[in-house]
Scaffold this active site. Structure first.
Site, PDB file in Angstrom:
ATOM      1  N   ILE A  12       2.345  16.595   4.268  1.00  0.00           N
ATOM      2  CA  ILE A  12       2.527  16.953   5.664  1.00  0.00           C
ATOM      3  C   ILE A  12       2.637  18.585   5.853  1.00  0.00           C
ATOM      4  CG2 ILE A  12       3.425  16.489   7.967  1.00  0.00           C
ATOM      5  CD1 ILE A  12       3.673  13.620   7.288  1.00  0.00           C
ATOM      6  N   ASN A  32      10.344  22.311  -3.829  1.00  0.00           N
ATOM      7  CA  ASN A  32      10.558  22.177  -5.290  1.00  0.00           C
ATOM      8  C   ASN A  32       9.618  21.504  -6.272  1.00  0.00           C
ATOM      9  OD1 ASN A  32      11.001  19.472  -4.633  1.00  0.00           O
ATOM     10  ND2 ASN A  32      13.025  19.224  -5.615  1.00  0.00           N
ATOM     11  N   THR A  95      18.821  14.320  -1.447  1.00  0.00           N
ATOM     12  CA  THR A  95      18.089  15.284  -0.629  1.00  0.00           C
ATOM     13  C   THR A  95      18.159  15.106   0.699  1.00  0.00           C
ATOM     14  OG1 THR A  95      16.520  14.883  -2.914  1.00  0.00           O
ATOM     15  CG2 THR A  95      15.823  16.112  -0.915  1.00  0.00           C
ATOM     16  N   ALA A 117      11.801  16.120  10.736  1.00  0.00           N
ATOM     17  CA  ALA A 117      10.776  15.182  10.185  1.00  0.00           C
ATOM     18  C   ALA A 117      11.780  13.809  10.073  1.00  0.00           C
ATOM     19  CB  ALA A 117      10.014  15.441   9.315  1.00  0.00           C
ATOM     20  N   TYR A 149      16.361   4.487   2.575  1.00  0.00           N
ATOM     21  CA  TYR A 149      15.704   5.560   3.172  1.00  0.00           C
ATOM     22  C   TYR A 149      15.786   5.764   4.580  1.00  0.00           C
ATOM     23  CZ  TYR A 149      11.189   8.260   4.533  1.00  0.00           C
ATOM     24  OH  TYR A 149      10.525   9.170   4.928  1.00  0.00           O
TER      25      TYR A 149
END
Ligand code: UDP
Length: 323
Positions: A12, A32, A95, A117, A149
């Site tokens: 995206i 990264n 992350t 996002a 998640y």
């Protein structure tokens, strides 16, 4: 404008970078290259208006330096895709949570607007269809990796709202099953990529379970439209928006459509979830957004129909998969 896109080499992120450069912005992208690819942004590498930083968003001093220099931040960097998250739950949490904390902290310091996002995964397995932004979240237990998640993105949203309560301009976009060119061939995080790859190679198209689980597949141009609008529209600040198509498609119907549009001779087979995800996996049965808020406040309308989007995606995959 000067704009920072975290995850700018991702699926995206790179499409967002294309659009921003196309309208004349100067873009800084940090990535990264874990799931992002240099090929996604290759055409821009020579441009004076584009700056790639090949580094992690966990590099606090770099994030500080970049956020200080720009007018607006699109924060897309994350470990995404259910399959990735199931494979690396620790990396996903670090992350997605620590990375976002750093980006938002820097934005707060320099007072810069952030578009965060997020994901339709936020709603988990809620059975209340369609999903409205203010609806309850329904998740499984914490020993089921998938839900980490959803939880990591929810913490990101909580961070964003906490800064918003202090007056920082933020907007949150929850993406619904985006698909299009540049989807990873391995299909991590996308049934569309998996099915197209299988169909083009003449391999069986693997439908999990009974195939009657459904999603609202959203073409990348529409995903990017919603993201840009969230960056532009002042009335959207402090709010979260579902960004997706509201046309619901079962996975079985998706398989049938991809087989037809590719002209493939692949058979469509049903495979148990555990063969792909391992034991103890829980799926979301139906996932349908209400896009009333995004329509009303952002002026967002998804434009690309599934068949058209699939044709464009297949055309790209023919040139890029298996080479
Ligand atoms: N799926 C499938 N075959 C595949 C890959 C995925 O049937 O080869 C199913 C998956 O089990 C889920 C749906 O397709 O029910 C969407 O999966 P995806 O990973 O694309 O995204 P999700 O919506 O689960 O985040």
């Amino acid at each position: 404008m000067k704009i920072l896109v975290t995850g700018g080499a991702g699926y995206i992120g790179s499409h967002l970078v294309d659009r921003l450069l196309g309208r004349g912005d100067e873009v800084f992208a940090i990535d990264n290259l874990s799931t992002g690819k240099i090929a996604n942004i290759q055409p821009h590498l020579e441009s004076d208006q584009f700056h790639l930083l090949n580094d992690t968003i966990l590099n606090e001093s770099l994030i500080d330096h970049l956020v200080a220099r720009v007018d607006l931040v699109f924060h897309l960097a994350a470990l995404v895709g259910v399959k990735h998250v199931v494979a690396d739950p620790l990396g996903a949490i670090k992350t997605n949570v620590t990375g976002t904390e750093g980006v938002l902290g820097a934005a707060f310091k320099y007072w810069k607007k952030v578009v965060l996002a997020s994901s339709s995964e936020i709603y988990g397995k809620s059975a209340k269809i369609p999903f409205h932004e203010e609806d309850d979240r329904v998740l499984g237990p914490t020993n089921v990796g998938r839900w980490s998640y959803s939880t990591s993105k929810a913490i990101d949203e909580h961070f964003a709202f906490a800064y918003s309560a202090k007056g920082l301009p933020i907007a949150v976009v929850r993406y619904f099953n985006s698909y299009g060119p540049r989807l990873d061939e391995r299909g991590y995080g996308s049934v569309v990529a998996n099915f197209v790859r299988q169909a083009l190679k003449g391999e069986p198209i693997t439908v999990h379970g009974d195939g009657l689980q459904s999603r609202c597949f959203t073409y990348i141009d529409d995903t990017v439209d919603g993201t840009l609008l969230a960056g532009e529209v002042k009335a959207g600040e402090g709010l979260v928006f579902n960004i997706g198509s509201n046309a619901e498609t079962t996975i079985l119907d998706l398989g049938v459509a991809i087989k037809r549009l590719t002209g493939s001779r692949s058979e469509i087979i049903r495979v148990p979830y555990r063969e792909y995800y391992g034991e103890g996996f829980e799926d979301t049965r139906r996932r349908v957004p209400s896009i009333d808020r995004a329509k009303k406040i952002l002026g967002f309308t998804p434009k690309v129909k599934l068949e058209e989007g699939l044709m464009r995606t297949i055309a790209w995959c023919r040139d890029h998969y298996g080479n």
